[in-house]
Scaffold this active site. Sequence first.
Site, mmCIF file in Angstrom:
data_model
loop_
_atom_site.group_PDB
_atom_site.id
_atom_site.type_symbol
_atom_site.label_atom_id
_atom_site.label_comp_id
_atom_site.label_asym_id
_atom_site.label_seq_id
_atom_site.Cartn_x
_atom_site.Cartn_y
_atom_site.Cartn_z
ATOM 1 N N ASP A 247 0.881 -1.273 0.035
ATOM 2 C CA ASP A 247 -0.018 -0.044 0.009
ATOM 3 C C ASP A 247 0.946 1.194 0.029
ATOM 4 O OD1 ASP A 247 -2.352 -1.538 0.028
ATOM 5 O OD2 ASP A 247 -2.438 -1.541 2.417
ATOM 6 N N ARG A 248 0.372 2.287 -0.518
ATOM 7 C CA ARG A 248 0.890 3.524 -0.540
ATOM 8 C C ARG A 248 1.359 3.934 0.720
ATOM 9 N NH1 ARG A 248 -1.575 9.157 -3.143
ATOM 10 N NH2 ARG A 248 0.271 10.596 -2.847
#
Length: 321
Positions: free
Chosen positions: A144-145
């Site tokens: 995930d970012r």
Amino acid sequence: MNSTQQWQAVTWFEVDEHQLDQRIDNFLFSRLKGVPKSRIYRLIREGQVRINKKRVKAETKLKIGDQIRVAPIRFEQKEEAAPVSDKVAQSLLARVVYEDEGLMVVNKPSGIAVHGGSGVAYGLIEGLRAASGKKYLELIHRIDRDTSGLVMISKKRSVLKTLQDLLREHKIQKTYAAVVKGKVALDKQLIDQPLHRYELPNGERRVRVSKEGKESKTQWNVQERFMHATLVYASPLSGRTHQIRVHGLSIGHPLVGDEKYGHETEYRGPKPRRLCLHAMRLEIPGYPTIEAPMPEDMQSLIAQLRAQKADKVVAPVEDDE
């Protein structure tokens, strides 16, 4: 004809052996020159990209002989990806923690996506390509970012296929450090809850526990308990989107700093700067164990939690019986 006008009619592609097992989004990035990645993701999401007349997802893998149809692309306004600055590119290159002739592993900072698209001008992979000048660099997996830590990147197609096969066979062990809300009661537990991925009306991906979901398992090992939180080492035994985050929520212990899952759950500890999830260790067959130290922001938060008075590390004694 400019690079955008040529895509204003239906476009067809046929997959050959060179594109076998490539993701459809990566395939289109290299074929639809001049089309922003954000537009390509929107085309996929809206069903404007079909393989053998069927809708696809961005992660759909290609097979030899697949017929890919891309609907006409209209350009209402000019969209251009921002160039990667030399400073950003070099800072990402400095975060390489392991490299050989076929594999690069990078300690990604929180806040940067692994690739551009969906409103993100550029990501980790674009930055590394700009910094290294290498013709072939491909993501082996994604995180995930907002998650920091280890990301595997292939420098050879053969390595990409080998390591993705190992991931599918669950032969690569990934360990994450997570700070979760509340005191987790069990020292060790296997969270076994099926996960279903869905989209919000705005196209944002979300995940929930559902009987209709895919089998998903995460091993949790408590490392340290605090007054308002717990430090956990989590090892996903399956590779689902947002798996650790949703599994934590499912047992009443969402991650500290998570704005998507469990943000309404009470938490009285120090305010986090980001999602408290860090990909800290990779154990890959045939490679040395690869580790990334806990980032400073998470270390600072843990120090503040300890200062609030902690129950020290719980190290269960192994029972031989």
